[in-house]
Design a protein around this motif. Structure first.
Motif, PDB file in Angstrom:
ATOM      1  N   ASP A  24       0.748  -1.227   0.020  1.00  0.00           N
ATOM      2  CA  ASP A  24       0.053   0.093   0.024  1.00  0.00           C
ATOM      3  C   ASP A  24       0.758   1.064  -0.091  1.00  0.00           C
ATOM      4  OD1 ASP A  24       1.062  -0.264   2.446  1.00  0.00           O
ATOM      5  OD2 ASP A  24      -0.765   0.302   3.615  1.00  0.00           O
ATOM      6  N   GLU A  25       2.057   1.097  -0.303  1.00  0.00           N
ATOM      7  CA  GLU A  25       3.238   2.379  -0.042  1.00  0.00           C
ATOM      8  C   GLU A  25       3.503   2.685  -1.647  1.00  0.00           C
ATOM      9  OE1 GLU A  25       6.076   1.114   2.618  1.00  0.00           O
ATOM     10  OE2 GLU A  25       5.133   1.573   4.402  1.00  0.00           O
ATOM     11  N   PHE A  26       2.825   2.563  -2.673  1.00  0.00           N
ATOM     12  CA  PHE A  26       3.239   2.822  -4.213  1.00  0.00           C
ATOM     13  C   PHE A  26       2.550   3.911  -4.384  1.00  0.00           C
ATOM     14  CE2 PHE A  26       4.015  -1.843  -4.077  1.00  0.00           C
ATOM     15  CZ  PHE A  26       5.202  -1.774  -4.440  1.00  0.00           C
ATOM     16  N   HIS A  27       3.279   5.345  -3.888  1.00  0.00           N
ATOM     17  CA  HIS A  27       2.445   6.609  -3.984  1.00  0.00           C
ATOM     18  C   HIS A  27       3.822   7.496  -4.163  1.00  0.00           C
ATOM     19  CE1 HIS A  27       2.432   5.911   0.429  1.00  0.00           C
ATOM     20  NE2 HIS A  27       2.965   7.053   0.325  1.00  0.00           N
ATOM     21  N   TYR A  28       3.694   8.760  -4.691  1.00  0.00           N
ATOM     22  CA  TYR A  28       4.576   9.550  -4.986  1.00  0.00           C
ATOM     23  C   TYR A  28       5.329   9.955  -3.532  1.00  0.00           C
ATOM     24  CZ  TYR A  28       3.754  10.124 -10.152  1.00  0.00           C
ATOM     25  OH  TYR A  28       3.537  10.002 -11.370  1.00  0.00           O
ATOM     26  N   LYS A  29       6.589  10.313  -3.531  1.00  0.00           N
ATOM     27  CA  LYS A  29       7.370  10.764  -2.342  1.00  0.00           C
ATOM     28  C   LYS A  29       7.966  11.929  -2.715  1.00  0.00           C
ATOM     29  CE  LYS A  29       7.208   6.164  -0.499  1.00  0.00           C
ATOM     30  NZ  LYS A  29       6.307   5.595  -1.750  1.00  0.00           N
ATOM     31  N   ASN A  47      11.986   7.286  -4.599  1.00  0.00           N
ATOM     32  CA  ASN A  47      11.384   5.713  -4.484  1.00  0.00           C
ATOM     33  C   ASN A  47      11.349   5.277  -3.160  1.00  0.00           C
ATOM     34  OD1 ASN A  47      13.960   3.922  -3.966  1.00  0.00           O
ATOM     35  ND2 ASN A  47      14.394   4.930  -6.038  1.00  0.00           N
ATOM     36  N   LYS A  48      10.497   4.392  -2.910  1.00  0.00           N
ATOM     37  CA  LYS A  48      10.463   3.996  -1.558  1.00  0.00           C
ATOM     38  C   LYS A  48      11.698   3.492  -0.914  1.00  0.00           C
ATOM     39  CE  LYS A  48       8.201   2.807   2.225  1.00  0.00           C
ATOM     40  NZ  LYS A  48       7.802   3.679   3.065  1.00  0.00           N
TER      41      LYS A  48
END
Length: 393
Positions: free
Chosen positions: A52-57, A268-269
């Motif tokens: 659930d952490e695939f979002h823009y950072k 990226n994460k």
């Protein structure tokens, strides 16, 4: 006249195609993995990504991450705030963004202390800035003459001073007394201080910090204006898994982060995870252990190479930081030789690929020099290198 920077890698392609072999790249920016002790526990943890952490950072949104960095540098009465820090995708990108921020603020007159990262020079030329060079010279043991720098700042109406710590490729640490003097110049003439500290933090002395010196960072904070770029993972040779940090005044950071969203996009994460892990107190023991062993390897290679030069017309700079040194002629000046000719002799005669000091903006009055990566397996190539150094340059 052929440009050395453009020529060398084109010539390498020709060489590999003609002889179907790869030369030993003694000046490489990559290290031999079998020599490096990596922080494997941290690397493994950084790659753990929840679905659930695939979002823009973007850097401006990473307050928790910046808090980790702030806590690392808050070791004195000089207060640091989250808006003093920006997280970038790599050092080259952060340098470009910081220079772009200065251009956007209208800065025109730059003093560059050489040798320095070639990308800084190229970027300022692309922006058509006025560049004045202050060349550190091996004749003066690369002495950082702050009095002379102050004269130039005053006479040339300099707005920005740029230098690298350690001295780029020579691996000589800039002392805290120089930082204190530069801060005085900055405040007296309202000059921005810009430090490329990408390899700062890999000092060979036992009392050094894990990352770029907290003492120096807290000193430079007292200047009129400043930018400091560094990279924790770079110190552990994670060239394809890294991030960078810009430390500056709040208005500069806001400008950098605005430019970053336009030019660089998000992080990226894995980079964000790695950042949090690197600066967390729980990582200190692993990082100290890795750094200590890697510096031991670097110093051993330096001593090995230095011993092999006894009785020759070559020597090494008295390096004390980073993993690069310069192999230097005792007699011949850079301005007296064609770097392409010397490179060809080493490449075609001895299967060694060097990058000459010209590439790194070493001044022509310095001795002929070749960058050496001290995290390469030099022992197996010493016979070829020793034989090559007997050549007439």
């Amino acid at each position: 006249m052929i440009d050395y920077e453009d020529w060398i890698f084109e010539e390498l392609k020709i060489y590999k195609s003609k002889y179907s072999k790869t030369p030993f790249f003694i000046s490489s920016w990559d290290c031999d993995s079998d020599l490096v002790v990596y922080p494997n526990k941290i690397i493994s943890q950084s790659s753990e990504i929840a679905k659930d952490e695939f979002h823009y950072k973007f850097s401006e949104d990473l307050e928790f991450t910046k808090e980790t960095l702030k806590n690392y540098y808050c070791t004195s009465n000089r207060d640091w705030h989250l808006n003093n820090f920006s997280l970038g995708i790599n050092s080259t990108n952060s340098i470009y963004l910081a220079l772009s921020a200065l251009i956007k603020k209208g800065k025109k007159r730059f003093l560059l202390v050489t040798p320095i990262y070639y990308s800084i020079i190229d970027t300022l030329l692309d922006f058509s800035r006025d560049i004045t060079f202050f060349h550190l010279r091996d004749l003066d043991e690369f002495r950082f003459d702050s009095d002379r720098i102050e004269q130039i700042v005053k006479q040339q109406y300099i707005e920005v001073i740029i230098f690298s710590d350690p001295v780029y490729c020579a691996g000589l640490e800039i002392g805290t007394e120089i930082y204190e003097r530069i801060v005085k110049i900055s405040n007296a003439y309202k000059v921005t201080v810009f430090i490329d500290g990408t390899l700062g933090g890999l000092e060979w002395r036992n009392d050094a910090d894990i990352f770029f010196s907290r003492e120096k960072t807290n000193i430079i904070k007292e200047s009129y204006d400043f930018f400091l770029i560094n990279s924790g993972p770079k110190l552990f040779f994670l060239n394809d898994l890294k991030f960078s940090v810009v430390i500056s005044l709040a208005d500069n950071i806001a400008l950098i982060e605005d430019l970053s969203s336009q030019i660089s996009g998000g992080l990226n994460k894995i980079q964000v995870n790695l950042f949090r892990l690197f600066y967390a107190e729980s990582a200190r023991n692993e990082l100290y252990a890795c750094k200590s062993q890697n510096i031991s390897t670097i110093r051993n290679n330096y001593n090995l190479l230095s011993a092999s030069l006894i009785g020759t017309d070559w020597q090494l700079y008295p390096t004390n930081s980073g993993y690069f040194t310069m192999l230097v002629s005792k007699k011949v000046l850079l301005g007296e030789v064609d770097p392409i000719d010397v490179t060809k002799k080493l490449l075609y005669g001895h299967n060694l690929l060097p990058i000459m000091g010209n590439y790194f903006s070493f001044f022509q009055d310095n001795k002929v020099s070749i960058r050496i990566n001290l995290m390469k397996n030099l022992r197996g190539h010493l016979p070829a290198l020793t034989e090559a150094l007997n050549m007439d340059i």
